[in-house]
Design a protein around this motif. Structure first.
Motif, PDB file in Angstrom:
ATOM      1  N   UNK A   1     -18.974  23.424 -59.937  1.00 16.43           N
ATOM      2  CA  UNK A   1     -17.538  23.259 -60.167  1.00 16.43           C
ATOM      3  C   UNK A   1     -17.161  24.093 -61.384  1.00 16.43           C
ATOM      4  N   UNK A   2     -16.605  25.276 -61.151  1.00 14.51           N
ATOM      5  CA  UNK A   2     -16.338  26.230 -62.217  1.00 14.51           C
ATOM      6  C   UNK A   2     -14.882  26.115 -62.648  1.00 14.51           C
ATOM      7  N   UNK A   3     -14.636  25.291 -63.650  1.00 16.18           N
ATOM      8  CA  UNK A   3     -13.273  25.085 -64.120  1.00 16.18           C
ATOM      9  C   UNK A   3     -12.943  25.943 -65.328  1.00 16.18           C
ATOM     10  N   UNK A   4     -13.955  26.435 -66.044  1.00 16.58           N
ATOM     11  CA  UNK A   4     -13.699  27.197 -67.262  1.00 16.58           C
ATOM     12  C   UNK A   4     -13.539  28.681 -66.926  1.00 16.58           C
ATOM     13  N   UNK A   5     -12.722  29.409 -67.715  1.00 12.01           N
ATOM     14  CA  UNK A   5     -12.465  30.822 -67.416  1.00 12.01           C
ATOM     15  C   UNK A   5     -13.717  31.690 -67.476  1.00 12.01           C
ATOM     16  N   UNK A   6     -14.641  31.390 -68.384  1.00 12.57           N
ATOM     17  CA  UNK A   6     -15.820  32.242 -68.548  1.00 12.57           C
ATOM     18  C   UNK A   6     -16.654  32.268 -67.272  1.00 12.57           C
ATOM     19  N   UNK A   7     -17.021  31.112 -66.768  1.00 12.25           N
ATOM     20  CA  UNK A   7     -17.864  31.078 -65.577  1.00 12.25           C
ATOM     21  C   UNK A   7     -17.090  31.503 -64.321  1.00 12.25           C
ATOM     22  N   UNK A   8     -15.792  31.234 -64.300  1.00 14.14           N
ATOM     23  CA  UNK A   8     -14.990  31.688 -63.163  1.00 14.14           C
ATOM     24  C   UNK A   8     -14.979  33.208 -63.091  1.00 14.14           C
ATOM     25  N   UNK A   9     -14.772  33.867 -64.231  1.00 13.15           N
ATOM     26  CA  UNK A   9     -14.773  35.333 -64.251  1.00 13.15           C
ATOM     27  C   UNK A   9     -16.134  35.885 -63.865  1.00 13.15           C
ATOM     28  N   UNK A  10     -17.208  35.278 -64.372  1.00 15.83           N
ATOM     29  CA  UNK A  10     -18.548  35.765 -64.072  1.00 15.83           C
ATOM     30  C   UNK A  10     -18.896  35.557 -62.605  1.00 15.83           C
ATOM     31  N   UNK A  11     -18.456  34.449 -62.015  1.00 14.30           N
ATOM     32  CA  UNK A  11     -18.723  34.218 -60.594  1.00 14.30           C
ATOM     33  C   UNK A  11     -17.996  35.246 -59.732  1.00 14.30           C
ATOM     34  N   UNK A  12     -16.740  35.514 -60.050  1.00 14.41           N
ATOM     35  CA  UNK A  12     -15.996  36.545 -59.316  1.00 14.41           C
ATOM     36  C   UNK A  12     -16.676  37.897 -59.452  1.00 14.41           C
ATOM     37  N   UNK A  13     -17.172  38.164 -60.643  1.00 17.79           N
ATOM     38  CA  UNK A  13     -17.838  39.428 -60.898  1.00 17.79           C
ATOM     39  C   UNK A  13     -19.143  39.528 -60.108  1.00 17.79           C
ATOM     40  N   UNK A  14     -19.927  38.456 -60.098  1.00 12.25           N
ATOM     41  CA  UNK A  14     -21.191  38.458 -59.365  1.00 12.25           C
ATOM     42  C   UNK A  14     -20.956  38.687 -57.877  1.00 12.25           C
ATOM     43  N   UNK A  15     -19.914  38.062 -57.345  1.00 11.44           N
ATOM     44  CA  UNK A  15     -19.602  38.238 -55.921  1.00 11.44           C
ATOM     45  C   UNK A  15     -19.202  39.688 -55.625  1.00 11.44           C
ATOM     46  N   UNK A  16     -18.352  40.237 -56.490  1.00 10.55           N
ATOM     47  CA  UNK A  16     -17.866  41.600 -56.286  1.00 10.55           C
ATOM     48  C   UNK A  16     -19.017  42.609 -56.366  1.00 10.55           C
TER      49      UNK A  16
END
Length: 466
Positions: free
Chosen positions: A100-115
């Motif tokens: 459950x990624x509610x914080x901006x840091x992990x959300x940005x990193x998850x989007x980046x990892x997917x991309x």
């Protein structure tokens, strides 16, 4: 050589010396013949972009297909590559979708990892479509010992690798290929413009206790520590910088908020966007030498905060910032088109510097620490115009009056509006001057305040930049 100019719309930030870099592998060869006639693989010394590395890694996949024989093909192996780089599923190495990624840091990193993962998998398929770069006899004789045996295979690939044409040597080749691609994705996680980042592969130093491993294995230890932070909770900005330095400039000391290495400058990605829309956590590579080379000095440097602990930084009261006669009004701020960065050495630390953001307003030049600007951006709140103007009873302050005060400016009570004249360069300067607590940047497209609740911290004084 000309200065580097970072342009956002009609506004520019100017500093350093532009670098014209053409990343190319070194004169070495990705395959070398061993004394017994077999072939071994490693990345030759050189400077690579991500796509270059995918190309150099492809020989491992080519060797797997060759050694499995005619019954095998690239497609099931590439499906396994895609599954390994995904963020969910049995074969996934980094299962961020399960969190459950509610914080901006992990959300940005998850989007980046997917991309990044999706792109690397696509590039691997395109490289396979071009066919092998080496003769069948060489690919058939490629052997290596892979210490990576924890990757999961899809059922079809499992049957291929354990079938009559498979065996330990082919399994190790495919495991190594998967592992190197995963290392590449994770090495590039911090950088929004990851496709442009030059990666230096240095000569491996042989010897007991000093072997860095093949390819990108030199990143393994730092990668494991950083991914543990992501999986366990919100990683800090300093840990992201430390991880970035470990991959590009491991010779540097403790992390600041950015750094220079041999092939450019790394700064937070927010700097290249309007303050209300920039990312708050990722980094960006710039083709610029920020710190001039000096005789006997190194090519790398850490960018230090002027206030490592901003809680203890000297402060001034916002109430003291009254407009003096002759100071520029907000209407003149809209015409400012440039700001500059200046390097200030840190006493006794040859590989550490501070960067001052210089903004000229009329006849007066104002200097603010760039590190504090970027810190202020991470901590700011976005405010929609409707909600903010409902507060009433606010006090207007001028940007020049705030920037002229010593230390960081804060307020004890009330709501203080500071006009930046709609100029992002002025907004950046103010973010570095204001104590980063309950500071709002007006975002016309916003509908209310975003951040901690509906009104920042929900208590205390507010400072609003409009």
């Amino acid at each position: 050589m000309s200065n580097y100019r970072l342009t956002v719309g009609e506004y520019s930030l100017i500093w350093g010396t532009r670098i014209n870099l053409e990343p190319v592998p070194g004169p070495g060869h990705v395959l070398t013949r061993q004394a017994g006639g077999e072939w071994d693989w490693d990345l030759p010394e050189g400077v690579y972009l991500a796509r270059d590395l995918v190309r150099e890694l492809a020989v491992l996949l080519d060797a797997v297909v060759e050694q499995l024989g005619e019954s095998a093909g690239y497609e099931p192996l590439l499906d396994n590559v895609k599954a390994s780089l995904a963020l969910s599923g049995r074969e996934s190495v980094l299962q961020l979708d399960a969190l459950a990624l509610a914080d901006p840091a992990r959300t940005e990193l998850a989007e980046q990892a997917r991309r990044i993962g999706d792109t690397l998998a696509r590039w691997a398929g395109e490289q396979a479509g071009e066919g092998p770069r080496f003769d069948k006899a060489i690919l058939g004789g490629l052997r290596l010992r892979s210490r990576c045996d924890h990757h999961l295979w899809t059922p079809l690939v499992t049957n291929m690798l354990t079938g009559p044409n498979g065996g330990p040597s082919v399994m190790q080749l495919f495991n190594e290929y998967l592992h190197q691609l995963v290392l590449l994705r994770d090495l590039l996680l911090p950088y929004e413009n990851w496709e442009e980042v030059p990666i230096g592969i240095e000569r491996r130093v042989k010897g007991k206790g000093n072997e860095k491993g093949k390819g990108l294995r030199f990143t393994e230890q730092a990668r494991a520590a950083f991914l543990s932070e992501i999986l366990m909770g919100r990683p800090s900005h300093s840990s992201l910088l430390g991880y970035a330095q470990s991959g590009l400039a491991p010779e540097l000391s403790a992390a600041g908020y950015g750094f220079q290495y041999r092939y450019g400058t790394i700064l937070p990605a927010s700097l290249g966007r309007p303050p209300a829309g920039g990312r708050r956590f990722l980094l960006e590579w710039h083709p610029v030498r920020t710190v001039p080379y000096t005789e006997g000095g190194g090519t790398s440097a850490v960018f230090d905060y002027a206030y490592p602990d901003y809680y203890s930084a000297p402060r001034s009261q916002a109430e003291a910032g009254v407009r003096a006669d002759g100071s520029p009004d907000e209407g003149s701020l809209g015409g400012i088109r440039e700001a500059h960065l200046e390097v200030a050495p840190v006493d006794g630390e040859p590989d550490r510097v501070q960067l001052h953001y210089r903004l000229q307003i009329g006849p007066q030049a104002y200097r603010v620490d760039l590190g504090q600007i970027l810190r202020g951006h991470r901590y700011m709140y976005l405010g929609g115009s409707n909600r903010l103007h409902e507060d009433g009873g606010s006090t207007k302050r001028t940007a020049a009056a705030m920037l002229a005060q010593p230390g960081l400016v804060h307020a004890d009570s009330g709501t203080h509006h500071i006009s930046a004249g709609g100029n992002p360069l002025v907004v950046w300067a103010l973010l570095g001057k204001l104590y980063p607590e309950n500071v709002f940047v007006l975002h016309e497209e916003g509908d209310g305040l975003q951040g901690a609740g509906s009104s920042g911290k929900g208590y205390g004084a507010k400072i609003v930049i409009t």
